[in-house]
Design an enzyme around this catalytic site. Structure first.
Site, PDB file in Angstrom:
ATOM      1  N   ASP A  52      -0.983  -8.447   0.167  1.00 41.45           N
ATOM      2  CA  ASP A  52      -1.077  -6.988   0.157  1.00 41.45           C
ATOM      3  C   ASP A  52      -1.733  -6.569  -1.154  1.00 41.45           C
ATOM      4  OD1 ASP A  52      -0.798  -4.360   0.846  1.00 41.45           O
ATOM      5  OD2 ASP A  52       1.366  -4.258   0.521  1.00 41.45           O
ATOM      6  N   ASP A  60      -6.731  -3.782   3.487  1.00 47.01           N
ATOM      7  CA  ASP A  60      -6.154  -4.315   2.247  1.00 47.01           C
ATOM      8  C   ASP A  60      -4.915  -5.182   2.471  1.00 47.01           C
ATOM      9  OD1 ASP A  60      -4.505  -2.278   3.088  1.00 47.01           O
ATOM     10  OD2 ASP A  60      -4.174  -1.433   1.097  1.00 47.01           O
ATOM     11  N   GLU A  61      -4.754  -5.696   3.679  1.00 41.99           N
ATOM     12  CA  GLU A  61      -3.521  -6.426   3.983  1.00 41.99           C
ATOM     13  C   GLU A  61      -3.800  -7.453   5.077  1.00 41.99           C
ATOM     14  OE1 GLU A  61       0.861  -5.356   5.925  1.00 41.99           O
ATOM     15  OE2 GLU A  61      -0.640  -3.790   5.635  1.00 41.99           O
TER      16      GLU A  61
END
Length: 364
Positions: A18, A116-117
């Site tokens: 993350d 973003d993960e």
């Protein structure tokens, strides 16, 4: 008595990565003068009459209670010295591509959950490294050295625990949850921290006197199923650290879309068509990124009074051509009844997706 036996696959090595305050971190990286200052990704409410919502913010801004989905007006009231940045989503997308390339250096079994993960299964990785913790550290090192950003990592034997672990120590943390530690780790967590347990379920669990993982562990399976149906089955297993969902590197996307909310209402047809064009081009680019083609184009329009209309057109053939998507979306808009209220949101979405085949060339 259990409805189904408890099968717990603890042989896998899964990392949940993350990125830390991703959009804001990219802005800080590109403008070092922002470091140490509260940064909010969202429209400055002083310029929009208070409209707009926070996309994300950095950790400095979070000290003031600012968070994603909060109105920009409230964010400003909490921290008048906050720096508001509208955001550059094309730039963030480019950085997201860099991040994915780092993951693929170690394994192709990568399941992106957002820009973003991602979940990364390193059980059988390209470098033959046995330690998932070592790979997580290498990813963090590569991320900082090559992209200039930090990320938090959760390492465990399933996705559920990996996700919880990555949230445990931020920013730039690394948390390992071994199978022998899982019950203790979960027992101490507030139930609202359990990934996949929504606000309404949390309220219902609280009404049942369940506030922590330890409380949940004590509840019989049938009691949970009586209260939550099929979800009760999942809750019973989550309390025991059981989740055998695979990391799906080929997640099936049902749709690809782009929509924008406007601080200033749109009235002029030229402005509306220009925004439809931007969304159409964004959808075409995303289709290309994901190597997909689509047949059904959906236009979404939300007016000033929050009336929302959606209309779709299914094409005779697959496409990802930006001009064609723009043309069809524009035609859909022309077919809508006139509404004197200004437009606050426009969205273009492609559904009925299929994988791109080699002999079709429908590039931008």
């Amino acid at each position: 008595m259990l409805i189904f036996p408890l099968i717990n696959d603890t042989s896998r090595k899964i990392i949940h990565i993350d990125m830390d305050a991703f959009f804001a971190a990219v802005e800080e990286r590109d403008n070092p003068a922002l470091k140490g200052k509260p940064v909010v990704i969202g429209k400055d409410p002083r310029e929009t009459g208070g409209r707009g919502v926070v996309s994300t913010c950095n950790y400095e801004a979070r000290k003031y209670g600012i968070h994603s989905a909060m109105s920009c007006k409230e964010a400003y009231e909490r921290c008048p010295k906050a720096i508001f940045i509208s955001g550059n989503y094309e730039k963030y997308r480019t950085v997201g591509d860099q991040i994915r390339r780092i993951f693929k250096r170690y394994t192709d079994v990568v399941e992106p959950m957002s820009i973003d993960e991602a979940y990364v299964d390193v059980t059988n990785n390209k470098l033959g490294i046995k330690s998932a913790v070592k790979i997580a550290k290498l990813i963090q090192h590569d991320m900082w050295k090559e992209v200039g950003l930090t990320c938090s990592a959760g390492v465990s034997y399933n996705k559920f625990l990996g996700k919880l672990a990555s949230d445990f120590e931020k920013p730039h943390g690394l948390t390992l949850v071994l199978k022998e530690d899982a019950l203790c780790f979960l027992a101490k967590l507030p139930i609202e921290k359990f990934h996949g347990v929504g606000k309404k379920s949390v309220e219902k669990l609280h009404d049942m006197g369940i506030y922590t993982g330890q409380d949940l562990l004590a509840v019989p399976e049938m009691t949970l199923i009586d209260h939550f149906g099929r979800f009760g089955f999942d809750l019973y297993r989550k309390a025991r650290g059981i989740s055998n969902s695979p990391v799906k590197s080929d997640r099936i996307r049902k749709s690809i879309g782009s929509e924008r909310t406007y601080a200033k209402l749109l009235y002029q047809e030229t402005d509306i068509k220009a925004e439809i064009s931007k969304n159409a081009k964004r959808v075409a680019a995303l289709l290309q990124d994901h190597k997909k083609l689509g047949k059904t184009i959906v236009l979404k329009v939300r007016y000033a009074d929050f009336t929302t209309l959606t209309k779709r057109v299914t094409l005779p053939e697959l496409t990802r051509n930006a001009a064609q998507i723009e043309q069809v979306a524009g035609d859909i808009f022309d077919s809508l009844s006139e509404n004197p209220a200004g437009i606050r949101l426009l969205g273009v979405t492609m559904t009925n997706l299929e994988d791109k085949v080699a002999d079709i060339s429908l590039d931008l």
